[in-house]
Design an enzyme around this catalytic site. Structure first.
Site, PDB file in Angstrom:
ATOM      1  N   LYS A  13       4.626  -6.000  -3.803  1.00 26.08           N
ATOM      2  CA  LYS A  13       5.066  -7.096  -2.916  1.00 26.08           C
ATOM      3  C   LYS A  13       4.067  -8.252  -2.947  1.00 26.08           C
ATOM      4  CE  LYS A  13       5.041  -4.367   0.719  1.00 26.08           C
ATOM      5  NZ  LYS A  13       4.572  -3.099   0.091  1.00 26.08           N
ATOM      6  N   ARG A  88       8.562  -3.320   9.004  1.00 26.38           N
ATOM      7  CA  ARG A  88       8.323  -1.927   8.600  1.00 26.38           C
ATOM      8  C   ARG A  88       8.906  -0.893   9.550  1.00 26.38           C
ATOM      9  NH1 ARG A  88       3.008  -1.949   5.071  1.00 26.38           N
ATOM     10  NH2 ARG A  88       2.846  -4.197   4.928  1.00 26.38           N
ATOM     11  N   ARG A 127      -6.720  -0.306  -8.002  1.00 32.34           N
ATOM     12  CA  ARG A 127      -6.589  -1.665  -7.453  1.00 32.34           C
ATOM     13  C   ARG A 127      -7.889  -2.138  -6.811  1.00 32.34           C
ATOM     14  NH1 ARG A 127      -2.299  -3.364  -2.786  1.00 32.34           N
ATOM     15  NH2 ARG A 127      -3.361  -1.709  -1.624  1.00 32.34           N
ATOM     16  N   ARG A 156      -9.849  -1.543  -1.150  1.00 33.68           N
ATOM     17  CA  ARG A 156      -9.373  -1.446   0.229  1.00 33.68           C
ATOM     18  C   ARG A 156      -9.610  -0.042   0.748  1.00 33.68           C
ATOM     19  NH1 ARG A 156      -3.498  -4.274   0.633  1.00 33.68           N
ATOM     20  NH2 ARG A 156      -3.175  -2.424   1.923  1.00 33.68           N
ATOM     21  N   ARG A 167       0.222   6.656   3.953  1.00 30.03           N
ATOM     22  CA  ARG A 167       1.047   5.432   3.909  1.00 30.03           C
ATOM     23  C   ARG A 167       2.429   5.731   3.316  1.00 30.03           C
ATOM     24  NH1 ARG A 167      -2.903   1.904   0.602  1.00 30.03           N
ATOM     25  NH2 ARG A 167      -1.431   0.179   0.778  1.00 30.03           N
TER      26      ARG A 167
END
Ligand code: AP5
Length: 210
Positions: A13, A88, A127, A156, A167
């Protein structure tokens, strides 16, 4: 034009949002980026959100709806906005719909970026993100510099394996039902294959909006 970008954590996203925004000529709003900025600034919002985010849990609906209402009232979002990861839960979808209706606006489409869990884990394991402008990178070491703004790339906290698992579970339980809510409300929902070249995914998303 209000477009909801939807999908599992790591679906792409945040990668697609600026590309679609440039193509469509509207700004983006990402609640994840807003919350991380609040944490860095040490605000009350940031202090409230941090624990939820580090664990990979959702921040309470009331907090998110406050951000949404504020954002919709800003002049820079008057012509349109791409909402990246902003909706969400079903109560958030309901709250956004109500806030839009009060302004004579509506959600025009939901783009759901579709990807399997194994690919998510692969992507998030490698990432890094720019701590300044939040641009995500794959396979770039923490401490490298962002191509866009020169900021430092960091990992992160919610990209550690346990938080990723949580998640994905949160997505299945609380977020996935939002798609059915939009379909039932008569909003266009387009499922986009999120695997492949970034440019190809952008082209699929733009094609779905036509
Ligand atoms: P947020 O920051 O929005 O995280 P997320 O939804 O979990 O999504 P990500 O940012 O992890 O992934 P993405 O889909 O943007 O993928 P990306 O483009 O980076 O939210 C963080 C937290 O904030 C939440 O967990 C929650 O606590 C809180 N929060 C935020 N909004 C909330 C809300 N509305 N309600 C409640 N709580 C909320 O891509 C991932 C990786 O893949 C990158 O390395 C990228 O380079 C790579 N990649 C992208 N596209 C491709 C491709 N086509 N091929 C190969 N690699 C690719």
């Amino acid at each position: 034009m209000i477009i909801v970008l939807f999908g599992k954590p790591g679906a792409g996203k945040g990668t697609q949002a600026p590309l679609l925004a440039a193509a469509l000529g509207v700004p983006t709003l990402a609640t994840g980026d807003e919350l991380r900025a609040a944490i860095r600034a040490g605000t009350e919002l940031g202090r409230e959100a941090k624990g939820y985010m580090d664990r990979g849990d959702l921040v309470p609906d009331a907090v998110i709806l406050g951000i949404i209402k504020q954002a919709l009232s800003e002049p820079r979002h008057a012509k349109g906005v791409l909402l990246d990861g902003v909706v969400r839960t079903v109560p958030q979808a309901e709250g956004l719909s109500k806030a839009c209706a009060e302004l004579g606006r509506q959600v025009d489409a939901v783009l759901c970026f579709d990807i399997d869990d194994d690919e998510i884990v692969r992507r998030l394991a490698s990432r890094t993100v720019c701590e300044k402008c939040q641009t995500p990178y794959t396979g770039r070491e923490p401490g490298s510099l962002c191509d866009k703004c020169g900021g430092t790339l960091v990992r992160r906290k919610d990209d550690d394996p346990e938080a990723i698992r949580n998640r994905l579970e949160v997505y299945r339980k609380q977020t996935a039902p939002v798609l059915a809510w939009y379909r039932d409300a008569g909003t266009k929902v387009a499922v986009i294959d999120a695997v492949g070249d970034v440019a190809d995914v952008t082209a699929r998303a733009l094609g779905a909006l036509q």
